[in-house]
Write a protein that holds these residues in place. Structure first.
Motif, PDB file in Angstrom:
ATOM      1  N   LEU A  31      27.093  33.761  -5.292  1.00 52.36           N
ATOM      2  CA  LEU A  31      26.890  32.322  -5.155  1.00 52.36           C
ATOM      3  C   LEU A  31      26.424  31.724  -6.474  1.00 52.36           C
ATOM      4  N   PRO A  32      27.018  30.621  -6.901  1.00 48.23           N
ATOM      5  CA  PRO A  32      26.624  30.026  -8.173  1.00 48.23           C
ATOM      6  C   PRO A  32      25.236  29.382  -8.121  1.00 48.23           C
ATOM      7  N   ARG A  33      24.851  28.838  -6.967  1.00 48.37           N
ATOM      8  CA  ARG A  33      23.527  28.237  -6.808  1.00 48.37           C
ATOM      9  C   ARG A  33      22.898  28.778  -5.538  1.00 48.37           C
ATOM     10  N   LYS A  34      21.627  29.085  -5.632  1.00 51.91           N
ATOM     11  CA  LYS A  34      20.920  29.635  -4.488  1.00 51.91           C
ATOM     12  C   LYS A  34      19.597  28.912  -4.320  1.00 51.91           C
ATOM     13  N   GLY A  35      19.249  28.648  -3.066  1.00 49.60           N
ATOM     14  CA  GLY A  35      17.956  28.056  -2.762  1.00 49.60           C
ATOM     15  C   GLY A  35      16.962  29.152  -2.428  1.00 49.60           C
ATOM     16  N   CYS A  36      16.003  28.813  -1.583  1.00 51.42           N
ATOM     17  CA  CYS A  36      15.024  29.807  -1.142  1.00 51.42           C
ATOM     18  C   CYS A  36      15.722  30.835  -0.264  1.00 51.42           C
ATOM     19  N   ILE A  37      15.433  32.092  -0.542  1.00 51.10           N
ATOM     20  CA  ILE A  37      15.979  33.186   0.270  1.00 51.10           C
ATOM     21  C   ILE A  37      14.807  34.051   0.696  1.00 51.10           C
ATOM     22  N   PHE A  38      14.741  34.295   1.994  1.00 49.67           N
ATOM     23  CA  PHE A  38      13.713  35.154   2.568  1.00 49.67           C
ATOM     24  C   PHE A  38      14.388  36.413   3.086  1.00 49.67           C
ATOM     25  N   ALA A  39      13.677  37.526   3.062  1.00 48.85           N
ATOM     26  CA  ALA A  39      14.275  38.777   3.529  1.00 48.85           C
ATOM     27  C   ALA A  39      13.237  39.652   4.203  1.00 48.85           C
ATOM     28  N   ASP A  40      13.710  40.423   5.174  1.00 50.64           N
ATOM     29  CA  ASP A  40      12.942  41.536   5.712  1.00 50.64           C
ATOM     30  C   ASP A  40      13.904  42.720   5.745  1.00 50.64           C
ATOM     31  N   ALA A  41      13.560  43.768   6.436  1.00 54.52           N
ATOM     32  CA  ALA A  41      14.382  44.982   6.417  1.00 54.52           C
ATOM     33  C   ALA A  41      15.769  44.768   7.023  1.00 54.52           C
ATOM     34  N   ASP A  42      15.891  43.829   7.960  1.00 50.42           N
ATOM     35  CA  ASP A  42      17.148  43.674   8.684  1.00 50.42           C
ATOM     36  C   ASP A  42      17.983  42.453   8.313  1.00 50.42           C
ATOM     37  N   TRP A  43      17.332  41.348   7.939  1.00 47.16           N
ATOM     38  CA  TRP A  43      18.042  40.096   7.719  1.00 47.16           C
ATOM     39  C   TRP A  43      17.574  39.416   6.456  1.00 47.16           C
TER      40      TRP A  43
END
Length: 143
Positions: free
Chosen positions: A53-65
């Motif tokens: 992706l050329p632009r990304k906002g806030c991304i949150f992550a855990d082990a599954d998603w």
């Protein structure tokens, strides 16, 4: 489109979390004037999407998603393909998501159309949207 918008309004604002759901804590320094929804992608695809992706906002992550913050209403007139999950608001089914990407732009949003197209490509689904919000079919081209 109006029907879909009215359905979203009738859901109201939800701030409480249900069991197994958490509120993604958006950085207070990033204005979210358009409201926020979240698009969940299985973690196994997260790095691939983030890299493309050329632009990304806030991304949150855990082990599954991995959860991508998009403007509210980014599901109007389209259906996000499985296995993606679209969540109205920022209360998501997750265990312990953490912020893994801070955007370079002064907003928390990932542009939804490029994200949608990348998810369609990832899942092998033809992009499609219809005025009533149901998944449409792409007509075959004659050669």
């Amino acid at each position: 489109m109006l029907k879909t918008a009215l359905q979203r309004l009738s859901r109201g604002l939800r701030t409480e979390s249900s069991p197994g759901h958490v509120q993604l804590p958006l950085p207070p320094t990033l204005p979210a004037s358009l409201g926020c929804d979240a698009v969940g992608i299985p973690a196994e695809h997260g790095f691939r999407l983030m890299a493309r992706l050329p632009r990304k906002g806030c991304i949150f992550a855990d082990a599954d998603w991995w959860w991508w913050i998009v403007p509210a209403g980014s599901d109007l007139d389209l259906t996000w393909p499985s296995p993606a999950r679209y969540v109205a608001g920022t209360t998501v089914p997750a265990a312990h998501p953490r912020l893994i990407h801070w955007p370079e732009d002064p907003t928390p949003y990932t542009p939804p159309i490029p994200l949608y197209l990348m998810v369609c490509q990832l899942t092998g689904t033809a992009p499609s949207w219809t005025p009533d919000g149901t998944a449409g079919t792409v007509p075959a081209q004659r050669g």
